[in-house]
Design a protein around this motif. Sequence first.
Motif, PDB file in Angstrom:
ATOM      1  N   SER A   1       0.825  -1.211   0.000  1.00  0.00           N
ATOM      2  CA  SER A   1       0.000   0.000   0.000  1.00  0.00           C
ATOM      3  C   SER A   1       0.855   1.256   0.000  1.00  0.00           C
ATOM      4  CB  SER A   1      -0.911   0.025   1.229  1.00  0.00           C
ATOM      5  OG  SER A   1      -1.763  -1.080   1.238  1.00  0.00           O
ATOM      6  N   CYS A   2       2.032   1.181   0.609  1.00  0.00           N
ATOM      7  CA  CYS A   2       2.915   2.349   0.664  1.00  0.00           C
ATOM      8  C   CYS A   2       3.324   2.816  -0.724  1.00  0.00           C
ATOM      9  CB  CYS A   2       4.161   2.038   1.488  1.00  0.00           C
ATOM     10  SG  CYS A   2       3.838   1.934   3.240  1.00  0.00           S
ATOM     11  N   TYR A   3       3.461   1.899  -1.657  1.00  0.00           N
ATOM     12  CA  TYR A   3       3.884   2.282  -3.000  1.00  0.00           C
ATOM     13  C   TYR A   3       2.769   3.027  -3.735  1.00  0.00           C
ATOM     14  CZ  TYR A   3       7.892  -0.506  -1.924  1.00  0.00           C
ATOM     15  OH  TYR A   3       9.010  -0.986  -1.303  1.00  0.00           O
ATOM     16  N   VAL A   4       1.527   2.624  -3.471  1.00  0.00           N
ATOM     17  CA  VAL A   4       0.398   3.346  -4.051  1.00  0.00           C
ATOM     18  C   VAL A   4       0.329   4.744  -3.436  1.00  0.00           C
ATOM     19  CG1 VAL A   4      -2.102   3.378  -4.398  1.00  0.00           C
ATOM     20  CG2 VAL A   4      -0.870   1.193  -4.438  1.00  0.00           C
ATOM     21  N   VAL A   5       0.462   4.821  -2.127  1.00  0.00           N
ATOM     22  CA  VAL A   5       0.412   6.117  -1.445  1.00  0.00           C
ATOM     23  C   VAL A   5       1.592   6.994  -1.868  1.00  0.00           C
ATOM     24  CG1 VAL A   5       0.474   7.249   0.820  1.00  0.00           C
ATOM     25  CG2 VAL A   5      -0.950   5.215   0.481  1.00  0.00           C
ATOM     26  N   ALA A   6       2.767   6.404  -2.030  1.00  0.00           N
ATOM     27  CA  ALA A   6       3.931   7.164  -2.507  1.00  0.00           C
ATOM     28  C   ALA A   6       3.655   7.748  -3.890  1.00  0.00           C
ATOM     29  CB  ALA A   6       5.173   6.270  -2.544  1.00  0.00           C
ATOM     30  N   TYR A   7       3.001   6.978  -4.733  1.00  0.00           N
ATOM     31  CA  TYR A   7       2.614   7.433  -6.078  1.00  0.00           C
ATOM     32  C   TYR A   7       1.643   8.611  -5.979  1.00  0.00           C
ATOM     33  CZ  TYR A   7       0.407   6.931 -10.736  1.00  0.00           C
ATOM     34  OH  TYR A   7      -0.109   7.145 -11.981  1.00  0.00           O
ATOM     35  N   ILE A   8       0.688   8.515  -5.064  1.00  0.00           N
ATOM     36  CA  ILE A   8      -0.268   9.609  -4.849  1.00  0.00           C
ATOM     37  C   ILE A   8       0.464  10.855  -4.383  1.00  0.00           C
ATOM     38  CG2 ILE A   8      -2.220  10.386  -3.433  1.00  0.00           C
ATOM     39  CD1 ILE A   8      -3.117   7.377  -3.378  1.00  0.00           C
ATOM     40  N   TYR A   9       1.373  10.702  -3.432  1.00  0.00           N
ATOM     41  CA  TYR A   9       2.124  11.848  -2.922  1.00  0.00           C
ATOM     42  C   TYR A   9       2.969  12.488  -4.016  1.00  0.00           C
ATOM     43  CZ  TYR A   9       1.102  10.382   1.931  1.00  0.00           C
ATOM     44  OH  TYR A   9       0.495  10.048   3.116  1.00  0.00           O
ATOM     45  N   LEU A  10       3.609  11.662  -4.827  1.00  0.00           N
ATOM     46  CA  LEU A  10       4.423  12.198  -5.915  1.00  0.00           C
ATOM     47  C   LEU A  10       3.553  12.982  -6.896  1.00  0.00           C
ATOM     48  CD1 LEU A  10       7.114  12.508  -7.347  1.00  0.00           C
ATOM     49  CD2 LEU A  10       6.774  10.247  -8.365  1.00  0.00           C
ATOM     50  N   ASP A  11       2.376  12.457  -7.181  1.00  0.00           N
ATOM     51  CA  ASP A  11       1.454  13.159  -8.073  1.00  0.00           C
ATOM     52  C   ASP A  11       1.022  14.492  -7.460  1.00  0.00           C
ATOM     53  OD1 ASP A  11      -0.005  13.340 -10.487  1.00  0.00           O
ATOM     54  OD2 ASP A  11      -1.809  12.600  -9.511  1.00  0.00           O
ATOM     55  N   ARG A  12       0.749  14.494  -6.156  1.00  0.00           N
ATOM     56  CA  ARG A  12       0.374  15.740  -5.483  1.00  0.00           C
ATOM     57  C   ARG A  12       1.508  16.769  -5.578  1.00  0.00           C
ATOM     58  NH1 ARG A  12      -2.581  13.508   0.081  1.00  0.00           N
ATOM     59  NH2 ARG A  12      -4.444  12.746  -1.005  1.00  0.00           N
ATOM     60  N   PHE A  13       2.716  16.310  -5.354  1.00  0.00           N
ATOM     61  CA  PHE A  13       3.878  17.203  -5.430  1.00  0.00           C
ATOM     62  C   PHE A  13       3.967  17.819  -6.821  1.00  0.00           C
ATOM     63  CE2 PHE A  13       8.196  18.381  -6.209  1.00  0.00           C
ATOM     64  CZ  PHE A  13       8.681  18.843  -4.994  1.00  0.00           C
ATOM     65  N   LEU A  14       3.869  16.984  -7.840  1.00  0.00           N
ATOM     66  CA  LEU A  14       4.028  17.459  -9.216  1.00  0.00           C
ATOM     67  C   LEU A  14       2.885  18.376  -9.641  1.00  0.00           C
ATOM     68  CD1 LEU A  14       5.329  14.133 -10.760  1.00  0.00           C
ATOM     69  CD2 LEU A  14       6.663  16.193 -10.239  1.00  0.00           C
ATOM     70  N   GLN A  15       1.689  18.127  -9.134  1.00  0.00           N
ATOM     71  CA  GLN A  15       0.574  19.017  -9.455  1.00  0.00           C
ATOM     72  C   GLN A  15       0.773  20.398  -8.847  1.00  0.00           C
ATOM     73  OE1 GLN A  15      -3.363  17.346  -8.802  1.00  0.00           O
ATOM     74  NE2 GLN A  15      -2.533  15.321  -9.204  1.00  0.00           N
ATOM     75  N   ARG A  16       1.400  20.440  -7.682  1.00  0.00           N
ATOM     76  CA  ARG A  16       1.644  21.725  -7.024  1.00  0.00           C
ATOM     77  C   ARG A  16       2.861  22.456  -7.607  1.00  0.00           C
ATOM     78  NH1 ARG A  16      -0.819  18.687  -2.897  1.00  0.00           N
ATOM     79  NH2 ARG A  16      -2.234  19.906  -1.589  1.00  0.00           N
ATOM     80  N   HIS A  17       3.689  21.740  -8.347  1.00  0.00           N
ATOM     81  CA  HIS A  17       4.912  22.319  -8.912  1.00  0.00           C
ATOM     82  C   HIS A  17       5.020  21.937 -10.387  1.00  0.00           C
ATOM     83  CE1 HIS A  17       6.052  23.266  -4.811  1.00  0.00           C
ATOM     84  NE2 HIS A  17       5.663  22.050  -4.511  1.00  0.00           N
ATOM     85  N   PRO A  18       4.197  22.555 -11.230  1.00  0.00           N
ATOM     86  CA  PRO A  18       4.152  22.158 -12.648  1.00  0.00           C
ATOM     87  C   PRO A  18       5.441  22.410 -13.414  1.00  0.00           C
ATOM     88  CG  PRO A  18       2.772  24.090 -12.234  1.00  0.00           C
ATOM     89  CD  PRO A  18       3.223  23.600 -10.907  1.00  0.00           C
ATOM     90  N   THR A  19       6.371  23.180 -12.861  1.00  0.00           N
ATOM     91  CA  THR A  19       7.646  23.396 -13.551  1.00  0.00           C
ATOM     92  C   THR A  19       8.621  22.256 -13.297  1.00  0.00           C
ATOM     93  OG1 THR A  19       8.557  24.648 -11.695  1.00  0.00           O
ATOM     94  CG2 THR A  19       7.434  25.911 -13.425  1.00  0.00           C
ATOM     95  N   VAL A  20       8.286  21.344 -12.391  1.00  0.00           N
ATOM     96  CA  VAL A  20       9.172  20.232 -12.054  1.00  0.00           C
ATOM     97  C   VAL A  20       8.890  19.060 -12.983  1.00  0.00           C
ATOM     98  CG1 VAL A  20       9.871  18.597 -10.263  1.00  0.00           C
ATOM     99  CG2 VAL A  20       9.282  20.953  -9.646  1.00  0.00           C
TER     100      VAL A  20
END
Length: 198
Positions: free
Chosen positions: A71-90
């Motif tokens: 489950s941690c890998y799914v949650v890590a994927y969600i967190y990474l997506d959240r990070f990238l959505q908040r920082h579209p230049t990354v």
Amino acid sequence: MAELVEDPNSIPRVVSILSSLLQRVAERNDAAHRIPAPHHTASAFHGLTKPSISIRSYLERIFQFAKCSPSCYVVAYIYLDRFLQRHPTVAVDSFNVHRFLITSVITAVKFVDDICYNNAYFAKVGGISLMEMNYLEVDFLFGVSFDLNVTPVIFNSYCSILQSEMLYSESPSAPPRLHCCLSEEESSSCQHQQQLAV
């Protein structure tokens, strides 16, 4: 989630699926020669050289030594997506994907699992110094605005994305995919996909 996990002693499918997805995104961004903007959060994750270990081997190493739940890998994927959505230049590329992975996984482990290793252990597993691990973790947490809660609906939506990725990777005649992830605003419907915000 059941389709993403097989034998509890073997490496879960979610590890290979997530590595395949991120490998494709990193290669696409490498080819586009996207350079992170001079943004503090982006520069924290950007390495000077590409690590010699593949994304898949790196995730398998994390699983082997950290023993975190699938489950941690799914949650890590969600967190990474959240990070990238908040920082579209990354852009996720070969210079930063490993650092993003170790940081998103350690963040997910601390939030999801009852027992986890400390940052010094994760730093050794990830091949970075403890100081860098601590620095990346703090930057990542601020980068997602400490938004760590994952509802069952969001979790299931991302599981569906990964299951779709699994079916795609198992199909020999599948056309090239351009879309890898949902934005959280769209995830409840699971109908409209957009590129990982890279």
